[in-house]
Design an enzyme around this catalytic site. Structure first.
Site, short mmCIF file in Angstrom:
data_model
loop_
_atom_site.label_atom_id
_atom_site.label_comp_id
_atom_site.label_asym_id
_atom_site.label_seq_id
_atom_site.Cartn_x
_atom_site.Cartn_y
_atom_site.Cartn_z
N ASP A 197 4.75 -18.32 27.01
CA ASP A 197 3.47 -18.70 26.39
C ASP A 197 3.10 -20.07 26.96
O ASP A 197 3.91 -20.75 27.61
CB ASP A 197 3.65 -18.74 24.86
CG ASP A 197 2.34 -18.93 24.10
OD1 ASP A 197 1.26 -18.85 24.73
OD2 ASP A 197 2.40 -19.15 22.88
N GLN A 229 0.01 -10.50 17.24
CA GLN A 229 0.31 -10.53 18.67
C GLN A 229 1.58 -9.76 18.99
O GLN A 229 1.63 -8.95 19.93
CB GLN A 229 0.49 -12.00 19.11
CG GLN A 229 0.81 -12.15 20.58
CD GLN A 229 -0.34 -11.72 21.46
OE1 GLN A 229 -1.45 -12.18 21.29
NE2 GLN A 229 -0.09 -10.85 22.42
N ARG A 236 -4.06 -5.38 21.46
CA ARG A 236 -4.45 -6.11 20.24
C ARG A 236 -5.47 -5.29 19.46
O ARG A 236 -5.43 -5.21 18.23
CB ARG A 236 -5.06 -7.48 20.61
CG ARG A 236 -4.14 -8.45 21.30
CD ARG A 236 -3.04 -8.97 20.39
NE ARG A 236 -3.54 -9.56 19.17
CZ ARG A 236 -4.00 -10.82 19.05
NH1 ARG A 236 -3.97 -11.64 20.09
NH2 ARG A 236 -4.44 -11.28 17.90
N ARG A 255 -7.28 -17.75 10.99
CA ARG A 255 -6.53 -18.47 12.04
C ARG A 255 -6.64 -19.95 11.68
O ARG A 255 -7.75 -20.50 11.64
CB ARG A 255 -7.13 -18.20 13.42
CG ARG A 255 -6.57 -19.14 14.48
CD ARG A 255 -6.93 -18.77 15.90
NE ARG A 255 -6.19 -17.61 16.35
CZ ARG A 255 -6.04 -17.26 17.63
NH1 ARG A 255 -6.58 -18.00 18.58
NH2 ARG A 255 -5.35 -16.19 17.94
N1 CP Z 1 -3.36 -14.14 22.28
C1 CP Z 1 -4.34 -14.60 21.46
O1 CP Z 1 -4.20 -14.67 20.24
O2 CP Z 1 -5.47 -14.93 22.11
P1 CP Z 1 -6.74 -15.72 21.50
O3 CP Z 1 -6.28 -17.11 21.22
O4 CP Z 1 -7.76 -15.62 22.58
O5 CP Z 1 -7.15 -15.02 20.25
N1 NVA Z 2 1.08 -20.60 21.08
C1 NVA Z 2 -0.33 -20.50 21.38
C2 NVA Z 2 -0.78 -19.07 21.27
C3 NVA Z 2 -2.21 -18.84 21.59
C4 NVA Z 2 -2.64 -17.41 21.42
C5 NVA Z 2 -1.11 -21.39 20.44
O1 NVA Z 2 -0.77 -21.45 19.25
O2 NVA Z 2 -2.05 -22.05 20.88
#
Ligand code: CP
Ligand code: NVA
Length: 308
Positions: A226, A138, A293, A108
């Site tokens: 979102d 997701q 998930r 990430r």
């Molecule tokens: N939806 C999602 O990816 O949540 P987190 O940021 O908690 O991993």
């Molecule tokens: N769009 C949001 C999603 C979080 C799961 C972000 O990137 O922070």
């Protein structure tokens, strides 16, 4: 293509064929049913997943970790700074070294280019755990959730309200690969990248981009949104001001199909992108979505490691 690559990357929905995506969802549903019956097949016995988080996470981190544990494997979790990567060791060297220890890497990170660089230099599967560009794991969970409640997503209408962000861009890619209609209502300054929309349209996707939420949700089978400020967004105040007219509330939900469900990847901000009445109301399936998930990511890892 790296001739030494053991396994398959899961970097973006657009880079995976539709048949594999369907296989992953079918396996996820099967694993979910098995788990409900108390069965946890040891399909990943001895397999190890390294997870690197440059941004916060609750769902992605915990669901991947539990997924590996329940299938007999193991997950190791790091934040980007605690690795030497955070002190300037190159992405390429990190990829090479981790390839000697583990079977797959989930990253990430802020920059999709970094994810690509990791994948190009690793000899093992790399999984996108969210970048500023996309969030493919997701959307696989979202489609599983949609189909549990509404049947096949093919030909159905999904309405996206708000920021044309990473999650929206994965929805766009999915619309081409799963054959559903996508209506996005975004402030023009926050539209998704035109090349992402063009890629999907070139494959025949039925996508409408509008600035009017009422237009996007009309007769939709699913309304989704979102957070107004994504992790790493440089100017939260301007972003919130632009998105103020894009709240998902009860009057907006009433314009969708009466059977429409509400989805949100979470974390949510009640009173901003969605009202408490909607996210905590009967149409909301956000906790099924969060649970899914886990099931989907089990199937993604199995696919990445060529087990399915
Ligand atoms: N939806 C999602 O990816 O949540 P987190 O940021 O908690 O991993
Ligand atoms: N769009 C949001 C999603 C979080 C799961 C972000 O990137 O922070």
């Amino acid at each position: 293509m790296n001739p030494h690559l053991k396994g398959r990357h899961f970097l973006d929905l657009a880079a995976v064929d539709a048949a594999s995506l369907r296989l992953i969802l079918t396996k996820a549903a099967e694993l979910k049913q098995q788990r409900a019956n108390g069965q946890l097949p040891s399909m990943l016995a001895g397999k190890k997943l390294a997870m690197i988080f440059e941004k916060n996470s609750t769902r992605t981190r915990v669901s991947f970790e539990v997924a590996m544990m329940e299938l007999g494997g193991h997950a190791l979790s790091f934040n980007g700074n605690e690795l030497q990567l955070g002190r300037g060791e190159t992405v390429a060297d990190t990829a090479q070294v981790l390839s000697r220890y583990v079977d797959a890497i989930m990253l990430r990170c802020h920059s999709h280019d970094k994810l690509r660089e990791l994948a190009e230099n690793a000899n093992i599967a790399v999984i996108n755990g969210l970048t500023e560009y996309s969030h493919p794991c997701q959307i696989m969970a979202d489609i599983l959730t949609f189909e549990e409640h509404c049947g096949s997503i093919k030909g159905k209408t999904i309405a996206w309200i708000g920021d044309g962000n990473n999650v929206a861009q994965s929805w766009i890619q999915a619309s081409a690969l799963f054959g559903f209609r996508l209506r996005l209502a975004c402030p023009p300054q926050l539209n998704p990248l035109p090349e992402v929309v063009q890629w999907a349209r070139n494959l025949g996707a039925d996508i409408i981009l509008t600035q009017f939420p009422q237009e996007a949700v009309k007769d939709a089978d699913c309304v989704t949104t979102d957070t107004w400020v994504s992790m790493g967004d440089p100017d939260p105040e301007t972003q919130i001001a632009m998105l103020a007219p894009y709240q998902v509330n009860e009057p907006l939900m009433k314009l969708a199909s009466p059977k429409a469900i509400f989805l949100h990847c979470l974390p949510a901000h009640r009173g901003e992108e969605v009202t408490a009445e909607v996210i905590d109301g009967p149409q909301s399936k956000v906790f099924d979505e969060a649970e899914n998930r886990l099931h989907v990511q089990k199937a993604i890892v199995l696919w990445c490691l060529n087990v399915i």
